[in-house]
Design a protein around this motif. Structure first.
Motif, PDB file in Angstrom:
ATOM      1  N   LYS A  24       0.830  -1.217   0.000  1.00 34.25           N
ATOM      2  CA  LYS A  24       0.000   0.000   0.000  1.00 34.25           C
ATOM      3  C   LYS A  24       0.860   1.262   0.000  1.00 34.25           C
ATOM      4  O   LYS A  24       0.647   2.177  -0.799  1.00 34.25           O
ATOM      5  CB  LYS A  24      -0.924   0.005   1.231  1.00 34.25           C
ATOM      6  CG  LYS A  24      -1.856  -1.197   1.314  1.00 34.25           C
ATOM      7  CD  LYS A  24      -2.801  -1.107   2.498  1.00 34.25           C
ATOM      8  CE  LYS A  24      -2.103  -1.053   3.840  1.00 34.25           C
ATOM      9  NZ  LYS A  24      -1.324  -2.292   4.122  1.00 34.25           N
ATOM     10  N   THR A  25       1.830   1.306   0.917  1.00 35.14           N
ATOM     11  CA  THR A  25       2.701   2.481   1.000  1.00 35.14           C
ATOM     12  C   THR A  25       3.546   2.627  -0.257  1.00 35.14           C
ATOM     13  O   THR A  25       3.768   3.735  -0.760  1.00 35.14           O
ATOM     14  CB  THR A  25       3.598   2.390   2.240  1.00 35.14           C
ATOM     15  OG1 THR A  25       2.779   2.265   3.408  1.00 35.14           O
ATOM     16  CG2 THR A  25       4.478   3.628   2.383  1.00 35.14           C
ATOM     17  N   SER A  26       3.999   1.502  -0.794  1.00 38.94           N
ATOM     18  CA  SER A  26       4.810   1.549  -2.014  1.00 38.94           C
ATOM     19  C   SER A  26       4.013   2.080  -3.197  1.00 38.94           C
ATOM     20  O   SER A  26       4.548   2.814  -4.040  1.00 38.94           O
ATOM     21  CB  SER A  26       5.352   0.151  -2.327  1.00 38.94           C
ATOM     22  OG  SER A  26       6.245  -0.277  -1.322  1.00 38.94           O
ATOM     23  N   LEU A  27       2.733   1.724  -3.271  1.00 40.63           N
ATOM     24  CA  LEU A  27       1.888   2.265  -4.342  1.00 40.63           C
ATOM     25  C   LEU A  27       1.788   3.781  -4.237  1.00 40.63           C
ATOM     26  O   LEU A  27       1.886   4.501  -5.236  1.00 40.63           O
ATOM     27  CB  LEU A  27       0.488   1.656  -4.265  1.00 40.63           C
ATOM     28  CG  LEU A  27       0.281   0.271  -4.866  1.00 40.63           C
ATOM     29  CD1 LEU A  27      -1.128  -0.231  -4.550  1.00 40.63           C
ATOM     30  CD2 LEU A  27       0.519   0.286  -6.372  1.00 40.63           C
ATOM     31  N   LEU A  28       1.589   4.267  -3.012  1.00 44.73           N
ATOM     32  CA  LEU A  28       1.468   5.710  -2.819  1.00 44.73           C
ATOM     33  C   LEU A  28       2.787   6.413  -3.127  1.00 44.73           C
ATOM     34  O   LEU A  28       2.810   7.472  -3.768  1.00 44.73           O
ATOM     35  CB  LEU A  28       1.022   6.001  -1.384  1.00 44.73           C
ATOM     36  CG  LEU A  28       0.616   7.442  -1.072  1.00 44.73           C
ATOM     37  CD1 LEU A  28      -0.399   7.966  -2.074  1.00 44.73           C
ATOM     38  CD2 LEU A  28       0.083   7.534   0.349  1.00 44.73           C
ATOM     39  N   ARG A  30       5.061   5.361  -5.197  1.00 40.16           N
ATOM     40  CA  ARG A  30       5.273   5.307  -6.642  1.00 40.16           C
ATOM     41  C   ARG A  30       4.487   6.409  -7.348  1.00 40.16           C
ATOM     42  O   ARG A  30       5.004   7.070  -8.249  1.00 40.16           O
ATOM     43  CB  ARG A  30       4.869   3.935  -7.176  1.00 40.16           C
ATOM     44  CG  ARG A  30       4.871   3.822  -8.695  1.00 40.16           C
ATOM     45  CD  ARG A  30       6.204   4.208  -9.305  1.00 40.16           C
ATOM     46  NE  ARG A  30       7.140   3.098  -9.331  1.00 40.16           N
ATOM     47  CZ  ARG A  30       8.362   3.195  -9.839  1.00 40.16           C
ATOM     48  NH1 ARG A  30       8.778   4.352 -10.337  1.00 40.16           N
ATOM     49  NH2 ARG A  30       9.172   2.168  -9.827  1.00 40.16           N
ATOM     50  N   TYR A  31       3.231   6.625  -6.930  1.00 43.56           N
ATOM     51  CA  TYR A  31       2.429   7.644  -7.590  1.00 43.56           C
ATOM     52  C   TYR A  31       2.881   9.055  -7.227  1.00 43.56           C
ATOM     53  O   TYR A  31       2.977   9.930  -8.096  1.00 43.56           O
ATOM     54  CB  TYR A  31       0.946   7.482  -7.240  1.00 43.56           C
ATOM     55  CG  TYR A  31       0.098   8.524  -7.919  1.00 43.56           C
ATOM     56  CD1 TYR A  31      -0.062   8.505  -9.311  1.00 43.56           C
ATOM     57  CD2 TYR A  31      -0.502   9.555  -7.193  1.00 43.56           C
ATOM     58  CE1 TYR A  31      -0.808   9.479  -9.950  1.00 43.56           C
ATOM     59  CE2 TYR A  31      -1.247  10.531  -7.828  1.00 43.56           C
ATOM     60  CZ  TYR A  31      -1.396  10.496  -9.205  1.00 43.56           C
ATOM     61  OH  TYR A  31      -2.119  11.481  -9.840  1.00 43.56           O
ATOM     62  N   PHE A  36      10.187   3.816  -6.668  1.00 43.87           N
ATOM     63  CA  PHE A  36       9.947   2.738  -5.721  1.00 43.87           C
ATOM     64  C   PHE A  36      11.001   2.825  -4.631  1.00 43.87           C
ATOM     65  O   PHE A  36      12.165   3.062  -4.901  1.00 43.87           O
ATOM     66  CB  PHE A  36      10.055   1.380  -6.420  1.00 43.87           C
ATOM     67  CG  PHE A  36       9.817   0.205  -5.506  1.00 43.87           C
ATOM     68  CD1 PHE A  36       8.533  -0.249  -5.261  1.00 43.87           C
ATOM     69  CD2 PHE A  36      10.877  -0.442  -4.900  1.00 43.87           C
ATOM     70  CE1 PHE A  36       8.300  -1.330  -4.420  1.00 43.87           C
ATOM     71  CE2 PHE A  36      10.662  -1.528  -4.064  1.00 43.87           C
ATOM     72  CZ  PHE A  36       9.372  -1.970  -3.823  1.00 43.87           C
ATOM     73  N   LYS A  37      10.594   2.654  -3.388  1.00 45.63           N
ATOM     74  CA  LYS A  37      11.542   2.700  -2.292  1.00 45.63           C
ATOM     75  C   LYS A  37      11.151   1.698  -1.234  1.00 45.63           C
ATOM     76  O   LYS A  37       9.970   1.372  -1.065  1.00 45.63           O
ATOM     77  CB  LYS A  37      11.632   4.110  -1.700  1.00 45.63           C
ATOM     78  CG  LYS A  37      10.316   4.624  -1.159  1.00 45.63           C
ATOM     79  CD  LYS A  37      10.376   6.122  -0.885  1.00 45.63           C
ATOM     80  CE  LYS A  37      11.292   6.451   0.299  1.00 45.63           C
ATOM     81  NZ  LYS A  37      11.180   7.887   0.662  1.00 45.63           N
ATOM     82  N   THR A 210      -1.516  -3.938 -10.507  1.00 44.46           N
ATOM     83  CA  THR A 210      -0.499  -2.887 -10.515  1.00 44.46           C
ATOM     84  C   THR A 210       0.856  -3.420 -10.074  1.00 44.46           C
ATOM     85  O   THR A 210       0.956  -4.520  -9.517  1.00 44.46           O
ATOM     86  CB  THR A 210      -0.884  -1.744  -9.555  1.00 44.46           C
ATOM     87  OG1 THR A 210      -0.950  -2.283  -8.215  1.00 44.46           O
ATOM     88  CG2 THR A 210      -2.226  -1.135  -9.915  1.00 44.46           C
ATOM     89  N   SER A 211       1.874  -2.621 -10.308  1.00 37.81           N
ATOM     90  CA  SER A 211       3.198  -2.898  -9.764  1.00 37.81           C
ATOM     91  C   SER A 211       3.794  -1.606  -9.242  1.00 37.81           C
ATOM     92  O   SER A 211       4.084  -0.686 -10.016  1.00 37.81           O
ATOM     93  CB  SER A 211       4.134  -3.475 -10.833  1.00 37.81           C
ATOM     94  OG  SER A 211       5.477  -3.508 -10.348  1.00 37.81           O
ATOM     95  N   ALA A 212       3.963  -1.534  -7.926  1.00 32.12           N
ATOM     96  CA  ALA A 212       4.623  -0.363  -7.346  1.00 32.12           C
ATOM     97  C   ALA A 212       6.086  -0.328  -7.745  1.00 32.12           C
ATOM     98  O   ALA A 212       6.703   0.732  -7.807  1.00 32.12           O
ATOM     99  CB  ALA A 212       4.486  -0.393  -5.820  1.00 32.12           C
ATOM    100  N   LYS A 213       6.650  -1.492  -8.047  1.00 32.99           N
ATOM    101  CA  LYS A 213       8.062  -1.555  -8.419  1.00 32.99           C
ATOM    102  C   LYS A 213       8.330  -0.872  -9.756  1.00 32.99           C
ATOM    103  O   LYS A 213       9.255  -0.079  -9.886  1.00 32.99           O
ATOM    104  CB  LYS A 213       8.516  -3.011  -8.491  1.00 32.99           C
ATOM    105  CG  LYS A 213       9.951  -3.188  -8.961  1.00 32.99           C
ATOM    106  CD  LYS A 213      10.312  -4.657  -9.068  1.00 32.99           C
ATOM    107  CE  LYS A 213      11.708  -4.835  -9.669  1.00 32.99           C
ATOM    108  NZ  LYS A 213      12.057  -6.258  -9.810  1.00 32.99           N
ATOM    109  N   THR A 214       7.523  -1.179 -10.767  1.00 40.09           N
ATOM    110  CA  THR A 214       7.758  -0.626 -12.099  1.00 40.09           C
ATOM    111  C   THR A 214       6.848   0.538 -12.454  1.00 40.09           C
ATOM    112  O   THR A 214       7.082   1.222 -13.437  1.00 40.09           O
ATOM    113  CB  THR A 214       7.563  -1.715 -13.171  1.00 40.09           C
ATOM    114  OG1 THR A 214       6.174  -2.099 -13.210  1.00 40.09           O
ATOM    115  CG2 THR A 214       8.413  -2.950 -12.866  1.00 40.09           C
ATOM    116  N   GLY A 215       5.768   0.735 -11.689  1.00 43.02           N
ATOM    117  CA  GLY A 215       4.817   1.789 -12.011  1.00 43.02           C
ATOM    118  C   GLY A 215       3.670   1.325 -12.872  1.00 43.02           C
ATOM    119  O   GLY A 215       2.784   2.122 -13.210  1.00 43.02           O
TER     120      GLY A 215
END
Length: 262
Positions: A24-28, A30-31, A36-37, A210-215
């Motif tokens: 969840k945090t990674s998605l936010l 990323r946007y 990605f962190k 979705t992928s927070a890693k790649t966007g």
């Protein structure tokens, strides 16, 4: 340029719910930060203020850990949209949405919009490992993949998860949740809310991978929801609820996260 220490009260609220470690945090991140962190488990909740045209939208990232579960209904109060997030490689994370998190949305707006989002698609889908120019991101192959009713409970209708791995080039991972599984959950969410599927947005519009890693699909997710909550904003203004200026110096303008007490 407007003074950064002063900005309007958020027009609407979007809340991200889901079990711990679904991203969840990674998605936010990323946007909002375009990257990605590595993150640690969210404690309580955190929010980000997004300026969308002339409007301000608060996006709330919530803790998935069970000890913070009681805070969820507070964060959902008055939400115009809820993002129910699971991990495509974890069947349990999908089941938890129905068993633990759906009831928290009882405090959301009566016309709240629900999106069912499967994160970590880069682990199972070849196209999700590629970053397109539309994402406005750069691929980083070295990186792996938070203001603050007496409804009937939905009986679990989840089938047995698949056991065999999905073999892809360069990766062999169990994809335990299919798009059909997510669409079925979306239908049960509508029934839990007492809504007719024919009167609501179809599952293929409200279920994302979705992928927070790649966007992959991250911009599409948030921007689709922003467009959909505009009627809620306009209705609030018509009803005269207004958005007075408040001091949000701790946020220091759009684009900065603010931590909430837990």
């Amino acid at each position: 340029m407007p003074e950064l220490s002063k900005m309007r009260k958020p027009d609407v609220k979007i809340v991200i719910l889901g079990d711990m470690n679904v991203g969840k945090t990674s998605l936010l991140h990323r946007y909002t930060e375009r990257k990605f962190k590595d993150t640690v488990s969210t404690v309580g909740g955190a929010f980000f203020l997004k300026q969308w045209g002339p409007y301000n939208i608060s996006i709330w990232d919530t803790a998935g850990r069970e000890q913070f579960h009681g805070l969820g209904s507070m964060y959902c109060r008055g939400a115009a949209a809820v993002i129910l997030t699971y991990d495509v490689t974890s069947w349990q994370s999908l089941a938890e949405l129905e068993e633990r998190f759906l009831s928290l949305t009882d405090t959301a707006n009566h016309d709240c919009i629900y999106a069912v989002v499967g994160n970590k698609a880069d682990l199972t889908e070849p196209q999700a490992r590629l970053v397109t120019e539309r994402d406005g991101l750069t691929e980083d192959p070295g990186v792996g993949g938070g203001e603050l009713t007496g409804e009937p409970r939905v009986p679990s209708a989840c089938p047995t998860p698949p056991a065999s791995p999905v073999s892809l080039s360069r990766v062999s991972v169990n994809k335990q949740v299919s798009r059909e599984d997510a669409a079925a959950l979306y239908g049960r969410i509508l029934r839990y809310k007492g809504l007719e599927e024919s009167d609501c947005l179809p599952a293929d519009k409200m279920c994302f991978e979705t992928s927070a890693k790649t966007g992959y699909n991250v911009d599409a997710l948030f921007e689709t929801l922003f467009d959909m909550v505009l009627p809620s904003i306009l209705r609030k203004r018509t009803e005269g609820e207004g958005s007075p200026t408040v001091d949000l110096e701790d946020c220091r303008g759009p684009g900065k996260r603010a931590r909430a007490c837990c």
